[in-house]
Write an enzyme that holds these catalytic residues in place. Structure first.
Site, PDB file in Angstrom:
ATOM      1  N   CYS A  51      39.337  56.674  47.785  1.00 13.34           N
ATOM      2  CA  CYS A  51      40.811  57.616  47.345  1.00 13.34           C
ATOM      3  C   CYS A  51      41.350  57.076  46.187  1.00 13.34           C
ATOM      4  CB  CYS A  51      41.635  57.848  48.696  1.00 13.34           C
ATOM      5  SG  CYS A  51      42.210  56.161  49.250  1.00 13.34           S
ATOM      6  N   HIS A 105      42.334  29.617  37.967  1.00 12.11           N
ATOM      7  CA  HIS A 105      41.404  30.485  37.434  1.00 12.11           C
ATOM      8  C   HIS A 105      41.359  30.283  35.862  1.00 12.11           C
ATOM      9  CE1 HIS A 105      39.901  34.516  36.171  1.00 12.11           C
ATOM     10  NE2 HIS A 105      39.196  34.621  37.643  1.00 12.11           N
TER      11      HIS A 105
END
Length: 613
Positions: free
Chosen positions: A26, A535
């Protein structure tokens, strides 16, 4: 993390390709139907870079992604080798009948939501242009644009025939043909020429207008899906290509005209009468219930189950449900604005501000729900109260939607009466904003690093854990990181560093819990329980390990200052990737405060963060 890498991780964590029956999406989430939900690793998924939350409801395993869901979906169906025309939906899954019905409804409407919302917004724009006199309803321009806005609603049985059949594992194009037959000019011409009655082989047929309808096609295609499976079992494989579709059309289209269609219309009419009865008996009560409850329906992912009722109401002149649930959406937007005004935390202010625009302009509020409301749970009450107020006012004035669009500031022109509806939505927005500003949003008092707490005559000191810098470089806030997942703090709070030396060391004594195969990201859990993600670079997973040389592996014990990985800063930059490195505390909820050291630059092993629990 690239969309392809994220898709691979998601597919693996939901149990692999063999565990996926089908998947749709959706506006913000992937909706998986799994053979065995117990195989899915929910906690790992929730901690995955790029995933906001995971919801299990209505027989679906829903992975909330956010605004990039369509891109991730495209990669998921590639990775999992999913063909929308040949999904194996014959596997029996556990679940109650109601849950299965909602699953079919949700899965059938999800692929159409973007088109429905876009067409609705076009209708809203046309309404605004005609109200202001910019465009005349008699002009050719208006007529052409109106046709564009009306098309998906007028031909809705065709589109739904395709998506329902896909959801149920039948041929989607035959499903679309069943819907098209109800709109064929020869068939609709019978209604004009013969009145309300015709016959099929002597059987009386009550003629009806099926444009804009929902329930008739749901019944017809659901029966077709059963017939399709039966015919494929009984007809020789060499004859199936033409014989199964031909027999399906010969059987289902007449049955739809004779029975399924009229029954669907009467069902829809009865539901509409019931909703309108509640609305007329007590608009305030109905509005208060829908305005406060819609937030929770959205959280559980079952809100799309109301779409057919909304569309049926619109086909009959106007829908009260959209007008009532709009209050919940504006209440959520008010929460984001209240936190934006209240907080002094620059990163939280940036997060709140970044969620306002999607909510106001498109009605997409999942970033508010998952990024703010669920993080600060006391605000759930604020949103519910504001929903009661706004929904109650909307119900009192008899507000209705005249077209389908996600509730937002841009879709206001589709609601009537116009001014009272605006007052209702402003009330919902204002109530949440005021409650947030006056009473605060934090679930518990955040204590300073050196603050003592007196309990039962004893003095205790808050526990603290020092996190040193794994890098040498320039400090940045997460809000400056060119990646919305990190910048929004969806992964957790922390800090970012622009490294000047190509090596990273352990910021704590602990255990290496994750080393990405590409070497660009490492996860460590400290001995005190802090979960830290380092990261290195943005989207550098696409380098596939080039220029990274990790020296540790998953499961290794490390001491503060031990070398984790070396990397070539210049070559990474030459390849077109920034080396900005977020350092995230992924279990942020465990701590009452995460304090950043106030400095512009840092050396490795210097103090960087203090965690207060």
């Amino acid at each position: 993390m690239s969309y392809q890498s994220l898709a691979k991780e998601i597919v693996q964590m939901v149990g692999g390709e063999q565990n996926i029956i089908n998947v749709v999406h959706c506006a913000t989430r992937l909706r998986f139907k799994l053979k065995d939900q117990s195989q899915a690793e929910k906690k790992k998924l929730e901690n995955l870079d790029g995933v906001l939350s995971v919801v299990e409801n209505s027989g679906q395993f829903q992975v909330v992604i956010g605004s990039h869901v369509s891109e991730v979906y495209q990669e998921v169906i590639k990775v999992a080798n999913i063909n929308s025309e040949s999904n194996d939906l014959s596997v029996k899954t556990k679940g109650k009948v109601v849950a299965k019905i909602f699953d079919v409804i949700s899965g059938s409407f999800s692929p159409l939501l973007g088109a429905l919302a876009g067409a609705g917004m076009l209708r809203a724009l046309l309404t605004l242009l005609t109200m202001t006199g910019v465009l005349s309803t008699e002009s050719g321009t208006y007529t052409i644009l109106l046709a564009a806005g009306n098309a998906i609603f007028f031909f809705l049985p065709i589109f739904l025939g395709i998506t329902i059949a896909s959801k149920l594992g039948a041929n989607p194009y035959v499903g679309g043909m069943i819907g098209a037959a109800l709109l064929d000019p020869n068939f609709t011409g019978l209604l004009q020429n013969n009145g309300n009655i015709t016959d099929f082989l002597g059987i009386p047929v009550v003629l009806m207008n099926y444009s804009f309808s929902v329930f008739p096609i749901f019944i017809a295609v659901s029966i077709y899906a059963v017939l399709d499976r039966f015919l494929k079992k009984t007809i020789h494989k060499d004859l199936q290509m033409f014989l199964v579709p031909m027999l399906s059309l010969i059987i289902i289209v007449p049955l739809t005209a004779i029975a399924f269609g009229p029954i669907g219309v009467y069902v829809a009419s009865s539901i509409g009468v019931f909703i309108n009865f509640l609305y007329s008996e007590s608009g305030i009560l109905t509005g208060a219930i829908m305005g406060s409850g819609w937030t929770f329906l959205t959280l559980f992912g079952v809100h799309t189950g109301f779409t057919p009722f909304i569309l049926e109401n619109l086909a009959n002149g106007g829908d009260p449900l959209l007008a009532l649930v709009s209050a919940a959406v504006f209440a959520q937007i008010g929460l984001a604005f209240g936190i934006f005004l209240k907080t002094k935390d620059k990163k939280l202010k940036a997060l709140a501000g970044s969620t306002l625009l999607p909510g106001l302009l498109s009605g997409i509020t999942e970033p508010i729900l998952y990024g703010l409301m669920l993080r600060y749970k006391r605000t759930i009450l604020y949103v519910a109260i504001a929903g009661v107020v706004g929904g109650g006012i909307s119900g009192l004035v008899g507000a209705r939607a005249l077209a389908y669009a996600f509730p937002s500031a841009l879709s206001i022109p589709i609601y009537s009466p116009f001014v009272p509806y605006i007052i209702a939505m402003l009330s919902a927005f204002t109530v949440t904003t005021i409650l947030t500003v006056v009473f605060g949003y934090e679930d518990k008092k955040k204590l300073g690093v050196e603050e003592n707490v007196v309990e039962a005559g004893q003095t205790t000191i808050n526990k603290q854990e020092a996190i040193v810098s794994p890098l040498t470089g320039v400090i940045k806030s997460l809000a400056e990181v060119a990646d919305p997942v990190f910048a929004s703090e969806a992964m957790g709070k922390g800090i970012a560093i622009e490294p000047t030396i190509g090596k990273a060391v352990s910021p704590v004594n602990g255990k290496v819990t994750t080393v990405f195969p590409t070497g660009h990201a490492i996860g460590i859990t400290s001995n005190e329980g802090a979960e830290i993600l380092i990261h290195i670079g943005i989207n550098t997973v696409q380098l596939e390990g080039k220029y990274y040389s990790p020296v540790v592996k998953q499961g290794d014990r490390v001491s503060q200052g031990d070398l984790l990985v070396t990397f070539d800063i210049e070559k990474i930059k030459e390849a077109g990737y920034p080396v900005t490195t977020p350092i995230i505390i992924t279990n942020t909820d465990r701590y009452t405060e995460i304090i950043e050291m106030k400095k512009e630059a840092v050396q490795e092993k210097e103090g960087l963060l203090t965690l207060v629990s």
